[in-house]
Design an enzyme around this catalytic site. Structure first.
Site, mmCIF file in Angstrom:
data_model
loop_
_atom_site.group_PDB
_atom_site.id
_atom_site.type_symbol
_atom_site.label_atom_id
_atom_site.label_comp_id
_atom_site.label_asym_id
_atom_site.label_seq_id
_atom_site.Cartn_x
_atom_site.Cartn_y
_atom_site.Cartn_z
ATOM 1 N NE ARG A 22 21.441 65.057 -16.236
ATOM 2 C CZ ARG A 22 21.146 66.376 -16.764
ATOM 3 N NH1 ARG A 22 20.053 66.971 -16.186
ATOM 4 N NH2 ARG A 22 21.689 66.629 -17.960
ATOM 5 C CE1 TYR A 81 19.750 59.162 9.327
ATOM 6 C CE2 TYR A 81 20.142 60.927 7.901
ATOM 7 C CZ TYR A 81 20.601 59.719 8.264
ATOM 8 O OH TYR A 81 21.473 58.889 7.725
ATOM 9 C CE LYS A 124 19.274 54.195 6.131
ATOM 10 N NZ LYS A 124 18.995 55.195 6.835
HETATM 11 C C1 LIG Z 1 19.050 57.048 6.713
HETATM 12 C C2 LIG Z 1 17.998 57.628 6.889
HETATM 13 C C3 LIG Z 1 17.753 59.034 6.180
HETATM 14 C C4 LIG Z 1 18.837 59.191 4.742
HETATM 15 O O1 LIG Z 1 18.730 58.359 3.897
HETATM 16 P P1 LIG Z 1 20.213 58.130 3.085
HETATM 17 O O2 LIG Z 1 19.594 57.059 2.047
HETATM 18 O O3 LIG Z 1 21.475 57.567 3.959
HETATM 19 O O4 LIG Z 1 20.423 59.405 2.485
HETATM 20 C C5 LIG Z 1 16.729 59.879 6.084
HETATM 21 N N1 LIG Z 1 15.860 59.514 7.431
HETATM 22 C C6 LIG Z 1 16.260 58.261 8.224
HETATM 23 C C7 LIG Z 1 14.882 58.221 9.303
HETATM 24 C C8 LIG Z 1 17.354 57.493 7.898
HETATM 25 O O5 LIG Z 1 17.298 56.364 8.648
#
Ligand SMILES: *Cc1c(COP(=O)(O)O)cnc(C)c1O
Length: 372
Positions: A45, A97, A194
């Site tokens: 952790r 977001y 992403k």
């Molecule tokens: C997906 C996303 C997030 C959040 O990310 P997670 O990995 O789903 O928690 C934050 N900001 C943007 C612009 C995103 O596309």
């Protein structure tokens, strides 16, 4: 060294000659009888070799003093907000977001934090909103889902004058196309889920810190105490993703520009939002801070919500799904996804353009639009 090279070569000794790094799954490491540290690591952790490897890669690519990775993009943002003093004010760009808006409105007040949402492209509104109480100015650029571009340098200069810090959510641009810290921001946030992962199969998040080593320590402490830790396997997957990021972003961007151009000429399309489209009112700022337009775009149909839903149901190659940044192209009616509180226009469709051949993507969209 150029960023493309930095993304691949890591200044690290290979102990056994293996070109790909090992995955360290051990949750605990041997120590002495009175807990004397014998090795670099102790408990998963607090730290793990794969997690630290990913952090040093991200810090180098974003040109920060350090990076801290988390189990998701949301965990990364929440950890940074957790370091703020009660009574502090956060200023958000209004196109934000959706879950950051939810977090700001439902959870942050419990920690004595107040969030305001304004149009950061409106200079007077920014001047009126900034005060000695502003701790953090937060924005995405390009923003979601409207692909608005915020001038990172201009906002950083203004915010720094009142002592506020700047957080740029650079998820859409990635470190391959934009470096917020080099433009004056204090923190860059990435949902690694992403483009960094890039294949719709791994979740993670990061905060890269410009030049405050004490903030890196604080964020690690928040992560250790709140537990939003990235698993070693996910860290390994994401470090691998970083190695091909530049090359993928080039292709995502080239594909998306072609599709944006096709859509902008289409009779059923009212408006196309893409950073590098010639008709984008934000084009000058976009070109100043991004090296390409990225793979995300949204467009609005003249026929509104009904037309948007028709197109979303007629596509065959594009997949109806949320998220972005994978090799496959996705389409999403954002207002439906976000639900009743959404400010996304009813006629807006968001596209995450993948790595398919652009001709096939264009054909799919033209056929679906042809049904209107
Ligand atoms: C997906 C996303 C997030 C959040 O990310 P997670 O990995 O789903 O928690 C934050 N900001 C943007 C612009 C995103 O596309």
């Amino acid at each position: 060294m150029k960023p493309e090279t930095l993304a691949i070569h890591v200044p690290q000794k290979r102990r056994d000659g293996a070109i790909a790094p090992p995955i360290h799954l051990s949750t605990t490491f041997e120590h002495g009888p009175a807990s004397e540290r014998l090795f670099e690591y102790e408990y998963i952790r607090s730290a793990n070799p794969n997690v630290n490897d990913l952090e040093s890669r991200l810090a180098r690519l974003e040109r920060g003093c350090g990076a801290v990775v988390f189990s998701s993009g949301m965990a990364a943002g929440a950890a940074l907000f957790n370091t703020l003093q009660p009574g502090s004010e956060l200023l958000f760009h209004k196109d934000v977001y959706f879950d950051f808006k939810n977090l700001a409105q439902t959870l942050l007040p419990n920690s004595g934090l107040r969030a305001r949402f304004i149009d950061l492209r409106d200079e007077d509104a920014v001047d009126r909103a900034l005060s000695g109480k502003t701790a953090l100015v937060c924005f995405e650029t390009p923003s979601n889902p409207r692909l608005e571009i915020i001038d990172i340098k201009a906002i950083s200069d203004k915010a720094h004058r009142v002592g506020a810090k700047i957080l740029v959510d650079s998820t859409f641009a990635t470190p391959a196309l934009q470096n917020p810290l080099a433009l004056g921001a204090d923190y860059a946030l990435h949902s690694l889920t992403k483009y960094v992962g890039g294949h719709s199969d791994v979740q993670g998040g990061a905060i890269v810190v410009a030049d405050q080593p004490d903030m890196v320590e604080k964020l690690v402490a928040v992560r250790t105490l709140s537990g939003g830790v990235l698993s070693p396997f996910n860290a390994w997957m994401l470090a691998r993703g970083l190695q091909t990021l530049h090359c993928r972003m080039e292709k995502h961007s080239a594909n998306a520009l072609q599709i944006a151009q096709m859509l902008s000429r289409h009779r059923h399309v009212e408006q196309v939002r893409y950073p590098f489209l010639e008709t984008n009112p934000d084009l000058t700022i976009a070109k100043k801070q991004m090296s390409a337009g990225g793979g995300m775009l949204s467009f609005e149909l003249a026929g509104g919500r009904e037309a948007a839903l028709r197109v979303a149901s007629e596509v065959r190659l594009f997949i109806n799904a949320t998220s972005l940044g994978g090799v496959e192209s996705l389409i999403e009616h954002r207002a439906s996804m976000e639900g009743p509180g959404s400010s996304a226009p009813g006629g807006l469709l968001r596209l995450s353009i993948g790595l398919e051949h652009p001709d096939d993507l264009i054909e799919d969209l033209e056929r679906a639009l042809g049904k209107l």
